[in-house]
Scaffold this motif. Structure first.
Motif, PDB file in Angstrom:
ATOM      1  N   ILE A 148      50.966  35.362  38.536  1.00  0.00           N
ATOM      2  CA  ILE A 148      49.830  34.446  38.357  1.00  0.00           C
ATOM      3  C   ILE A 148      48.511  35.182  38.594  1.00  0.00           C
ATOM      4  N   LEU A 149      48.452  35.966  39.676  1.00  0.00           N
ATOM      5  CA  LEU A 149      47.224  36.698  39.988  1.00  0.00           C
ATOM      6  C   LEU A 149      46.892  37.723  38.914  1.00  0.00           C
ATOM      7  N   SER A 150      47.929  38.337  38.345  1.00  0.00           N
ATOM      8  CA  SER A 150      47.700  39.347  37.305  1.00  0.00           C
ATOM      9  C   SER A 150      47.175  38.718  36.023  1.00  0.00           C
ATOM     10  N   LEU A 151      47.771  37.592  35.626  1.00  0.00           N
ATOM     11  CA  LEU A 151      47.339  36.944  34.383  1.00  0.00           C
ATOM     12  C   LEU A 151      45.971  36.276  34.515  1.00  0.00           C
ATOM     13  N   THR A 152      45.604  35.907  35.725  1.00  0.00           N
ATOM     14  CA  THR A 152      44.284  35.292  35.927  1.00  0.00           C
ATOM     15  C   THR A 152      43.198  36.327  36.205  1.00  0.00           C
ATOM     16  N   GLY A 153      43.605  37.580  36.346  1.00  0.00           N
ATOM     17  CA  GLY A 153      42.626  38.649  36.548  1.00  0.00           C
ATOM     18  C   GLY A 153      42.334  38.964  37.999  1.00  0.00           C
ATOM     19  N   ALA A 154      42.875  38.197  38.936  1.00  0.00           N
ATOM     20  CA  ALA A 154      42.589  38.425  40.359  1.00  0.00           C
ATOM     21  C   ALA A 154      43.153  39.761  40.835  1.00  0.00           C
ATOM     22  N   SER A 155      44.357  40.092  40.399  1.00  0.00           N
ATOM     23  CA  SER A 155      44.969  41.361  40.810  1.00  0.00           C
ATOM     24  C   SER A 155      44.202  42.554  40.254  1.00  0.00           C
ATOM     25  N   LEU A 156      43.724  42.424  39.022  1.00  0.00           N
ATOM     26  CA  LEU A 156      42.934  43.503  38.420  1.00  0.00           C
ATOM     27  C   LEU A 156      41.650  43.717  39.205  1.00  0.00           C
ATOM     28  N   LEU A 157      41.051  42.612  39.672  1.00  0.00           N
ATOM     29  CA  LEU A 157      39.833  42.694  40.477  1.00  0.00           C
ATOM     30  C   LEU A 157      40.096  43.478  41.759  1.00  0.00           C
ATOM     31  N   ILE A 158      41.233  43.172  42.403  1.00  0.00           N
ATOM     32  CA  ILE A 158      41.586  43.888  43.633  1.00  0.00           C
ATOM     33  C   ILE A 158      41.830  45.365  43.340  1.00  0.00           C
ATOM     34  N   HIS A 159      42.543  45.631  42.248  1.00  0.00           N
ATOM     35  CA  HIS A 159      42.899  47.006  41.899  1.00  0.00           C
ATOM     36  C   HIS A 159      41.662  47.835  41.570  1.00  0.00           C
ATOM     37  N   GLN A 160      40.635  47.209  41.003  1.00  0.00           N
ATOM     38  CA  GLN A 160      39.433  47.934  40.593  1.00  0.00           C
ATOM     39  C   GLN A 160      38.419  48.107  41.721  1.00  0.00           C
ATOM     40  N   HIS A 161      38.668  47.461  42.861  1.00  0.00           N
ATOM     41  CA  HIS A 161      37.779  47.610  44.018  1.00  0.00           C
ATOM     42  C   HIS A 161      38.511  48.435  45.081  1.00  0.00           C
ATOM     43  N   PRO A 162      38.110  49.692  45.263  1.00  0.00           N
ATOM     44  CA  PRO A 162      38.830  50.603  46.162  1.00  0.00           C
ATOM     45  C   PRO A 162      39.037  50.060  47.576  1.00  0.00           C
ATOM     46  N   VAL A 192      49.997  44.319  37.173  1.00  0.00           N
ATOM     47  CA  VAL A 192      48.735  44.476  36.431  1.00  0.00           C
ATOM     48  C   VAL A 192      48.984  45.284  35.167  1.00  0.00           C
ATOM     49  N   SER A 193      49.712  46.381  35.289  1.00  0.00           N
ATOM     50  CA  SER A 193      49.994  47.248  34.134  1.00  0.00           C
ATOM     51  C   SER A 193      50.900  46.543  33.122  1.00  0.00           C
ATOM     52  N   LEU A 194      51.956  45.903  33.620  1.00  0.00           N
ATOM     53  CA  LEU A 194      52.928  45.254  32.731  1.00  0.00           C
ATOM     54  C   LEU A 194      52.282  44.132  31.924  1.00  0.00           C
ATOM     55  N   LEU A 195      51.598  43.243  32.623  1.00  0.00           N
ATOM     56  CA  LEU A 195      51.069  42.060  31.939  1.00  0.00           C
ATOM     57  C   LEU A 195      49.845  42.378  31.090  1.00  0.00           C
ATOM     58  N   SER A 196      49.032  43.329  31.541  1.00  0.00           N
ATOM     59  CA  SER A 196      47.859  43.685  30.729  1.00  0.00           C
ATOM     60  C   SER A 196      48.273  44.424  29.459  1.00  0.00           C
ATOM     61  N   THR A 197      49.419  45.117  29.531  1.00  0.00           N
ATOM     62  CA  THR A 197      49.896  45.876  28.371  1.00  0.00           C
ATOM     63  C   THR A 197      50.659  45.002  27.383  1.00  0.00           C
ATOM     64  N   LEU A 198      51.536  44.127  27.907  1.00  0.00           N
ATOM     65  CA  LEU A 198      52.442  43.380  27.033  1.00  0.00           C
ATOM     66  C   LEU A 198      51.970  41.971  26.697  1.00  0.00           C
TER      67      LEU A 198
END
Length: 220
Positions: free
Chosen positions: A57-71, A144-150
């Motif tokens: 859910i977090l990956s598809l809503t972009g929340a996980s990507l936000l965490i991943h992009q903030h060191p 993040v990688s799986l859902l953003s790619t597929l």
């Protein structure tokens, strides 16, 4: 519609292959189902699958990507996950050492104190499974990688909801099946003999992964 079905089939296939790969989730089910029985193993499986559900859910809503992009945020998650895995690993290794001490004391005719740590109830097993998965920074990066790619941004809301549901169901079914197989009557008798070695192996795995996470934090 055909494209969505193909996407979902590919997503589930990749996810199943990842689930079958040895890692903290796999080791947690093996260790606890073998020691505490089928119900505990299935509750661990449910906890792990709920962690995967939240990651999806977090990956598809972009929340996980936000965490991943903030060191800083990602480093905090790594620190929490690495510390938790170290705690699991050291606890399992300590339990193995205490087991051998008690066995030696029994052979010498000395009274042995019981120091075995147990999961008192189903809620603890559920929480342990959920925490192990949700604090695993590698799981966050994977989803993040799986859902953003597929999963394309243009996929319908129903398609995305189906993707999340399939990831959760396949996760629960796989880990529950693993717990079920490990707690068959014959295998359970054999596992009792190997429990200390299973604990030692899983403890070493948790400790190594937790240490590697901390190494990655401390060596940019």
């Amino acid at each position: 519609m055909i494209n969505e079905v193909t996407t979902l089939a590919t997503l589930v296939t990749v996810h199943i292959v990842a689930l079958m790969s040895p890692g903290p989730d796999f080791a947690l089910v093996v260790q606890n189902a073998g020691r505490y029985g089928r119900q505990t193993g299935i509750m661990i499986a449910l906890g792990l699958s709920l962690g995967i559900l939240l990651h999806s859910i977090l990956s598809l809503t972009g929340a996980s990507l936000l965490i991943h992009q903030h060191p800083m945020l990602f480093a905090l998650l790594q620190a929490a996950g690495g510390s938790y895995l170290l705690w699991l690993g050291i606890g399992a290794l300590k339990g193995t050492w205490q087991h051998w001490q008690q066995r030696h004391q029994a052979e010498q005719g000395m009274p042995a104190k019981s120091s075995q740590r147990v999961l008192a109830n189903r809620k603890q097993a559920l929480a342990k499974g959920f925490t192990t998965n949700i604090l695993n920074p590698k799981a966050l990066v994977f989803f993040v990688s799986l859902l953003s790619t597929l999963v394309p941004a243009s996929m319908s809301l129903g398609g995305k909801a189906t993707a999340i549901g399939l990831l959760w169901v396949t996760s629960f079914l796989w880990f529950a099946l693993l717990a079920w197989l490990l707690t068959g009557a014959r295998l359970q008798q054999k596992l009792k003999h190997w429990t200390p070695w299973i604990d030692a192996t899983c403890g070493a795995l948790f400790t190594v992964i937790g240490s590697l996470i901390w190494v990655s934090i401390l060596t940019p």
